[in-house]
Write a protein that holds these residues in place. Structure first.
Motif, PDB file in Angstrom:
ATOM      1  N   ASN A   1      -5.621 -62.608   5.458  1.00  0.00           N
ATOM      2  CA  ASN A   1      -5.258 -63.646   6.025  1.00  0.00           C
ATOM      3  C   ASN A   1      -3.793 -64.357   5.560  1.00  0.00           C
ATOM      4  O   ASN A   1      -3.499 -65.290   5.856  1.00  0.00           O
ATOM      5  CB  ASN A   1      -6.240 -64.696   5.812  1.00  0.00           C
ATOM      6  CG  ASN A   1      -6.392 -64.877   4.318  1.00  0.00           C
ATOM      7  OD1 ASN A   1      -5.474 -64.731   3.563  1.00  0.00           O
ATOM      8  ND2 ASN A   1      -7.543 -65.579   3.996  1.00  0.00           N
TER       9      ASN A   1
ATOM     10  N   GLU B   1      -7.658 -65.481  10.815  1.00  0.00           N
ATOM     11  CA  GLU B   1      -8.101 -66.172   9.829  1.00  0.00           C
ATOM     12  C   GLU B   1      -6.554 -66.201   8.876  1.00  0.00           C
ATOM     13  O   GLU B   1      -5.743 -65.397   8.808  1.00  0.00           O
ATOM     14  CB  GLU B   1      -8.890 -65.250   8.758  1.00  0.00           C
ATOM     15  CG  GLU B   1      -9.130 -65.606   7.368  1.00  0.00           C
ATOM     16  CD  GLU B   1     -10.070 -64.913   6.503  1.00  0.00           C
ATOM     17  OE1 GLU B   1     -10.907 -64.161   7.218  1.00  0.00           O
ATOM     18  OE2 GLU B   1     -10.202 -65.025   5.411  1.00  0.00           O
TER      19      GLU B   1
ATOM     20  N   SER C   1     -10.352 -59.989   5.317  1.00  0.00           N
ATOM     21  CA  SER C   1     -10.006 -61.147   4.731  1.00  0.00           C
ATOM     22  C   SER C   1      -8.321 -61.335   4.833  1.00  0.00           C
ATOM     23  O   SER C   1      -7.858 -61.862   3.970  1.00  0.00           O
ATOM     24  CB  SER C   1     -10.316 -61.341   3.380  1.00  0.00           C
ATOM     25  OG  SER C   1     -10.655 -62.829   3.115  1.00  0.00           O
TER      26      SER C   1
ATOM     27  N   LYS D   1     -13.992 -69.047   5.750  1.00  0.00           N
ATOM     28  CA  LYS D   1     -12.814 -68.604   6.687  1.00  0.00           C
ATOM     29  C   LYS D   1     -13.537 -67.111   7.298  1.00  0.00           C
ATOM     30  O   LYS D   1     -13.533 -67.180   8.807  1.00  0.00           O
ATOM     31  CB  LYS D   1     -11.502 -68.471   6.398  1.00  0.00           C
ATOM     32  CG  LYS D   1     -10.868 -69.544   5.910  1.00  0.00           C
ATOM     33  CD  LYS D   1      -9.433 -69.425   5.331  1.00  0.00           C
ATOM     34  CE  LYS D   1      -9.542 -68.532   4.021  1.00  0.00           C
ATOM     35  NZ  LYS D   1     -10.112 -69.292   2.965  1.00  0.00           N
ATOM     36  N   THR D   2     -13.699 -66.113   6.592  1.00  0.00           N
ATOM     37  CA  THR D   2     -13.950 -64.897   7.073  1.00  0.00           C
ATOM     38  C   THR D   2     -15.430 -65.048   7.988  1.00  0.00           C
ATOM     39  O   THR D   2     -15.355 -64.426   9.101  1.00  0.00           O
ATOM     40  CB  THR D   2     -13.990 -63.989   6.078  1.00  0.00           C
ATOM     41  OG1 THR D   2     -12.909 -63.960   5.360  1.00  0.00           O
ATOM     42  CG2 THR D   2     -14.265 -62.625   6.533  1.00  0.00           C
TER      43      THR D   2
END
Ligand code: ATP
Ligand code: MG
Length: 463
Positions: free
Chosen positions: A139, A161, A137, A114-115
């Motif tokens: 998120n 994210e 991150s 994701k990151t």
């Protein structure tokens, strides 16, 4: 943040303003760390178990804040009092998005990457228009509204994210920030302990595409069957990415370049194919790059600009596939940010690619949050390391020992392994053993795995 009065904010979050002027304007940043509060800002005070941030309210005011959002009044400080300040941040964030109709909200989820992919998307879009993206991150249900609240009237793209640790989490995050573009990377076993099963994870990740309106776009990694199947869960337009012939945004002619990096030919409908040389390591980065390319293309970027952006990625988030050479000729792959079986596999393949015949050393730590899959997950990683021909396998901590069991089960493996008690022991071992030309991968679930990578970085010259 876009400017709003304390009275307006109180109304939006369903709170009550104490000790303050309802007309006072918040036109600075919204922060929950009192040290970051600046002029015109709003300080969000959380009453934690150890620290009650309401105690810093007066200091935040002295630093220029317009007011405080908290869970109790603070005498003499303009405070909007709500039951749950974090939820209130979410409500406020949603209002900000609703007031910025020109904003395109891009949300990404998946088990791994994701990151990395968020960073690629943000990097590409920033060339095209002012972009606000999740920092690192962050998120979750705090990081998401926090990021959204950084957007203002100038912002064109909001890149978020989104992480999920269970069913309903993404649905909640999408209520805060309804996506125009939803990107799903993969469904793996990260956080399986909370979800129960891989199917449960697929179900939960798919909430992201379910949040799309009919004008939205779902960008799905078609190379992952469970992600591809999410196409059925939205009425929005679906853009499939991948290496298969039915992918709309597609890579062909994937070739290994130097230092674990890959190149490919990028196909985007309606445009001539362009060559891409990725400036980030890992075979898995090709898939991430395709997703980013699809988003960027949807946003109006030309393929040539996308290819140029993907080829120049200095300064992305740290500790992910960070390949560096030391003065003594040792090459280190710092992928110490986090780990799960899929990302371990990806990293081991990078180790092989970067080494290109040099000695391969893998220093692998424990993978957290695998639940009942924990033992099998570690064994699987060890087995792959052996199959890929890692020469020296170092497991860090007793919890990571099943990695060595997995490797030992591969009869044909010619490498050797060692279990060390902790990160310091790993560093000491490496200090004693490393030779010029060695290639070392450092990976594990956060925490102190970083220390090993940092030590290797600072000890560039062998003593
Ligand atoms: N598509 C992918 N498939 C498998 N592994 C990947 C992929 N993309 C990145 N990785 C690896 O996964 C690890 C974590 O990457 P990243 O931080 O981007 O993931 P994340 O999903 O943001 O993780 P987190 O849940 O901790 O926020 C890194 O080691 C990275 O190299
Ligand atoms: Mg992340």
């Amino acid at each position: 943040m876009i400017s709003m009065s304390l009275g307006e904010i109180a109304r939006i979050v369903g709170g009550e303003l104490h000790d303050g002027d309802a007309d006072a304007l918040v036109d600075g940043p919204v922060e929950y760390d009192s040290r970051k509060v600046g002029p015109g800002g709003l300080f969000v005070a959380f009453a934690g178990a150890k620290v009650d941030a309401h105690e810093f309210a007066a200091k935040a005011m002295a630093d220029g804040a317009t007011g405080v959002l908290g869970s109790r009044p603070v005498p003499g400080v303009p405070t909007i009092v709500v039951e749950d300040p974090r939820h209130a941040m979410g409500l406020l964030a949603r209002e900000v998005i609703d007031r910025l109709p020109g904003l395109t909200v891009i949300a990404l989820t998946g088990s791994s990457g994701k990151t990395s992919t968020k960073d690629l998307v943000a990097r590409l879009l920033a060339v095209h228009g002012p972009t606000v993206a999740t920092f690192g991150s962050e998120n979750n249900e705090l990081g998401t509204p926090y990021t959204v609240l950084k957007a203002d009237a100038r912002t064109r793209f909001l890149v978020l994210e989104m992480g999920a640790r269970g069913a309903g989490h993404l649905r909640y995050l999408c209520e805060i920030a309804p996506p125009d573009v939803a990107v799903v990377l993969n469904v793996g076993v990260a956080h399986i302990a909370e979800f129960g099963s891989v199917e449960g994870i697929a179900q939960a990740k798919g909430e992201l595409v379910e949040a799309l309106g009919p004008d939205g776009v779902a960008v799905l990694n078609a190379d992952d069957e469970r992600v591809r199947a999410m196409a059925a869960r939205t009425s929005a337009r679906v853009v499939l990415t991948g290496e298969g012939s039915d992918a709309e945004v597609r890579a062909t002619e994937v070739v290994a370049l130097d230092r674990g990096r890959f190149g490919f030919t990028l196909h985007i409908p309606g445009a001539e194919a362009v060559p891409v040389r990725l400036d980030v390591a890992g075979r898995h980065s090709v898939g991430n790059a395709l997703l980013a390319a699809a988003v960027a293309s949807h946003a109006g970027l030309e393929p040539a600009a996308i290819a140029a952006g993907l080829g120049d990625l200095e300064g992305l988030s740290t500790r992910r596939m960070d390949v560096f050479d030391r003065a003594d000729g040792v090459t280190v792959i710092d992928d110490s940010f986090n780990a799960n079986p899929a990302s371990m596999a990806a990293a081991l393949r990078v180790l092989v690619a970067v080494a290109d015949g040099r000695r391969k050393i893998a220093v692998l730590g424990f993978m957290a949050e695998l639940g009942e899959y924990e033992r099998a997950g570690h064994e699987e990683v060890g087995r792959l390391a052996a199959e890929l021909g890692v020469d020296r396998l170092v497991a860090v901590s007793e919890q990571a020992a099943p990695i060595l069991d997995g490797a030992a089960a591969v009869a044909s493996w010619g490498g050797d392994s060692v279990l060390v008690t902790d990160q310091e022991a790993a560093v000491a071992l490496l200090r004693a053993e490393l030779l010029p030309r060695d290639v070392v991968l450092v990976k594990g679930s956060r925490y102190r795995t970083w220390d090993v990578a940092d030590a290797l970085r600072s000890e560039g010259v062998r003593k």
